[in-house]
Write a protein that holds these residues in place. Structure first.
Motif, PDB file in Angstrom:
ATOM      1  N   GLY A   1       0.809  -1.213   0.000  1.00  0.00           N
ATOM      2  CA  GLY A   1       0.000   0.000   0.000  1.00  0.00           C
ATOM      3  C   GLY A   1       0.844   1.266   0.000  1.00  0.00           C
ATOM      4  O   GLY A   1       0.320   2.371  -0.122  1.00  0.00           O
ATOM      5  N   ASN A   2       2.162   1.123   0.116  1.00  0.00           N
ATOM      6  CA  ASN A   2       3.049   2.284   0.106  1.00  0.00           C
ATOM      7  C   ASN A   2       3.263   2.759  -1.325  1.00  0.00           C
ATOM      8  O   ASN A   2       3.481   1.955  -2.234  1.00  0.00           O
ATOM      9  CB  ASN A   2       4.395   1.943   0.736  1.00  0.00           C
ATOM     10  CG  ASN A   2       4.258   1.580   2.197  1.00  0.00           C
ATOM     11  OD1 ASN A   2       3.441   2.162   2.915  1.00  0.00           O
ATOM     12  ND2 ASN A   2       5.040   0.624   2.644  1.00  0.00           N
ATOM     13  N   ALA A   3       3.190   4.079  -1.504  1.00  0.00           N
ATOM     14  CA  ALA A   3       3.315   4.645  -2.845  1.00  0.00           C
ATOM     15  C   ALA A   3       3.799   6.084  -2.753  1.00  0.00           C
ATOM     16  O   ALA A   3       3.856   6.663  -1.666  1.00  0.00           O
ATOM     17  CB  ALA A   3       1.961   4.597  -3.558  1.00  0.00           C
ATOM     18  N   THR A   4       4.141   6.630  -3.918  1.00  0.00           N
ATOM     19  CA  THR A   4       4.479   8.049  -4.006  1.00  0.00           C
ATOM     20  C   THR A   4       3.675   8.677  -5.133  1.00  0.00           C
ATOM     21  O   THR A   4       3.327   8.002  -6.113  1.00  0.00           O
ATOM     22  CB  THR A   4       5.984   8.277  -4.270  1.00  0.00           C
ATOM     23  OG1 THR A   4       6.357   7.579  -5.456  1.00  0.00           O
ATOM     24  CG2 THR A   4       6.837   7.807  -3.117  1.00  0.00           C
ATOM     25  N   VAL A   5       3.390   9.948  -4.985  1.00  0.00           N
ATOM     26  CA  VAL A   5       2.642  10.678  -6.008  1.00  0.00           C
ATOM     27  C   VAL A   5       3.561  10.924  -7.197  1.00  0.00           C
ATOM     28  O   VAL A   5       4.638  11.490  -7.056  1.00  0.00           O
ATOM     29  CB  VAL A   5       2.114  12.018  -5.451  1.00  0.00           C
ATOM     30  CG1 VAL A   5       1.425  12.819  -6.545  1.00  0.00           C
ATOM     31  CG2 VAL A   5       1.176  11.772  -4.273  1.00  0.00           C
ATOM     32  N   ARG A   6       3.140  10.444  -8.366  1.00  0.00           N
ATOM     33  CA  ARG A   6       3.924  10.658  -9.590  1.00  0.00           C
ATOM     34  C   ARG A   6       3.475  11.930 -10.291  1.00  0.00           C
ATOM     35  O   ARG A   6       4.274  12.709 -10.795  1.00  0.00           O
ATOM     36  CB  ARG A   6       3.795   9.472 -10.529  1.00  0.00           C
ATOM     37  CG  ARG A   6       4.706   9.604 -11.730  1.00  0.00           C
ATOM     38  CD  ARG A   6       4.743   8.318 -12.519  1.00  0.00           C
ATOM     39  NE  ARG A   6       4.990   8.597 -13.899  1.00  0.00           N
ATOM     40  CZ  ARG A   6       4.093   8.829 -14.831  1.00  0.00           C
ATOM     41  NH1 ARG A   6       2.824   8.802 -14.549  1.00  0.00           N
ATOM     42  NH2 ARG A   6       4.427   9.084 -16.066  1.00  0.00           N
TER      43      ARG A   6
ATOM     44  N   GLU B   1       1.864   1.489 -11.446  1.00  0.00           N
ATOM     45  CA  GLU B   1       1.282   2.797 -11.172  1.00  0.00           C
ATOM     46  C   GLU B   1      -0.227   2.678 -11.278  1.00  0.00           C
ATOM     47  O   GLU B   1      -0.740   1.833 -12.016  1.00  0.00           O
ATOM     48  CB  GLU B   1       1.789   3.828 -12.177  1.00  0.00           C
ATOM     49  CG  GLU B   1       3.268   4.093 -12.030  1.00  0.00           C
ATOM     50  CD  GLU B   1       3.784   5.129 -12.998  1.00  0.00           C
ATOM     51  OE1 GLU B   1       3.155   5.332 -14.071  1.00  0.00           O
ATOM     52  OE2 GLU B   1       4.813   5.741 -12.694  1.00  0.00           O
ATOM     53  N   MET B   2      -0.938   3.507 -10.520  1.00  0.00           N
ATOM     54  CA  MET B   2      -2.387   3.478 -10.566  1.00  0.00           C
ATOM     55  C   MET B   2      -2.948   4.886 -10.443  1.00  0.00           C
ATOM     56  O   MET B   2      -2.305   5.772  -9.878  1.00  0.00           O
ATOM     57  CB  MET B   2      -2.955   2.577  -9.469  1.00  0.00           C
ATOM     58  CG  MET B   2      -2.699   3.051  -8.061  1.00  0.00           C
ATOM     59  SD  MET B   2      -3.189   1.873  -6.771  1.00  0.00           S
ATOM     60  CE  MET B   2      -4.921   1.758  -7.003  1.00  0.00           C
TER      61      MET B   2
ATOM     62  N   GLY C   1      -4.783  11.526  -8.824  1.00  0.00           N
ATOM     63  CA  GLY C   1      -3.363  11.417  -9.101  1.00  0.00           C
ATOM     64  C   GLY C   1      -2.969  10.069  -9.656  1.00  0.00           C
ATOM     65  O   GLY C   1      -3.725   9.098  -9.595  1.00  0.00           O
ATOM     66  N   VAL C   2      -1.781  10.028 -10.190  1.00  0.00           N
ATOM     67  CA  VAL C   2      -1.127   8.775 -10.559  1.00  0.00           C
ATOM     68  C   VAL C   2      -0.105   8.535  -9.458  1.00  0.00           C
ATOM     69  O   VAL C   2       0.726   9.407  -9.185  1.00  0.00           O
ATOM     70  CB  VAL C   2      -0.431   8.863 -11.929  1.00  0.00           C
ATOM     71  CG1 VAL C   2       0.338   7.580 -12.232  1.00  0.00           C
ATOM     72  CG2 VAL C   2      -1.441   9.165 -13.030  1.00  0.00           C
ATOM     73  N   VAL C   3      -0.213   7.375  -8.820  1.00  0.00           N
ATOM     74  CA  VAL C   3       0.740   7.038  -7.764  1.00  0.00           C
ATOM     75  C   VAL C   3       1.544   5.814  -8.182  1.00  0.00           C
ATOM     76  O   VAL C   3       1.033   4.917  -8.842  1.00  0.00           O
ATOM     77  CB  VAL C   3       0.044   6.814  -6.401  1.00  0.00           C
ATOM     78  CG1 VAL C   3      -0.695   8.072  -5.962  1.00  0.00           C
ATOM     79  CG2 VAL C   3      -0.900   5.634  -6.424  1.00  0.00           C
ATOM     80  N   SER C   4       2.818   5.825  -7.814  1.00  0.00           N
ATOM     81  CA  SER C   4       3.708   4.702  -8.093  1.00  0.00           C
ATOM     82  C   SER C   4       3.775   3.839  -6.847  1.00  0.00           C
ATOM     83  O   SER C   4       4.213   4.296  -5.792  1.00  0.00           O
ATOM     84  CB  SER C   4       5.116   5.206  -8.436  1.00  0.00           C
ATOM     85  OG  SER C   4       5.088   6.008  -9.577  1.00  0.00           O
TER      86      SER C   4
END
Length: 142
Positions: A66-71, A102-103, A93-96
């Motif tokens: 569930g960890n991601a960053t905002v792309r 990415e989603m 947003g698209v998050v990596s």
């Protein structure tokens, strides 16, 4: 953003392609999963592996961090669906994901003025309009 009330219009219905069904079935059960190929690639849908060409049947769905960053992201200030009229502004947003894919998702719990590319988020599962969906909540502990 404002809270839901009994007078709110219905939330938009989820449309699920056959390739996305395992992902959304897991979301409905309260689990966030990613499909893994034996070669190390990962996906959010059932598909032929783009790296080794393994069949979609060979992918294995496993729990994701569930960890991601905002792309990248956009702040909506117009409601493109009546449900969102009282929830402006909202962020898409698209998050990596840490696992690789990415989603596209809503980014919540954020100040739209200070949200930034590279910001740490966590995928959460919430109920909206009687169906479960994923959203990305800004993490306080980047």
């Amino acid at each position: 953003m404002t809270d839901n009330s009994a007078d709110d219009p219905s939330a938009p219905a989820r449309v699920v392609a056959i390739e996305d069904k395992p992902f959304w079935d897991a979301i409905d059960e309260g689990h966030f999963v990613v499909a893994h190929c034996a070669c190390g690639a990962s996906y959010l849908r059932s598909q032929t592996c783009l790296q080794c060409r393994a069949s979609a049947d060979s992918l294995r769905w496993k729990p994701a961090s569930g960890n991601a960053t905002v792309r990248t992201f956009v702040v909506f200030d117009k409601p493109y669906h009546p449900y969102f009229a009282g929830r402006l502004p909202y962020v898409v947003g698209v998050v990596s994901l840490q696992e690789g894919p990415e989603m596209i998702t809503n980014v919540i719990d954020c100040d739209v003025e200070t949200l930034s590319i590279g910001q740490a988020v966590e995928i959460i599962i919430v109920e909206r309009g009687g169906q479960k969906i994923h959203q990305a909540a800004v993490r306080s502990d980047p």
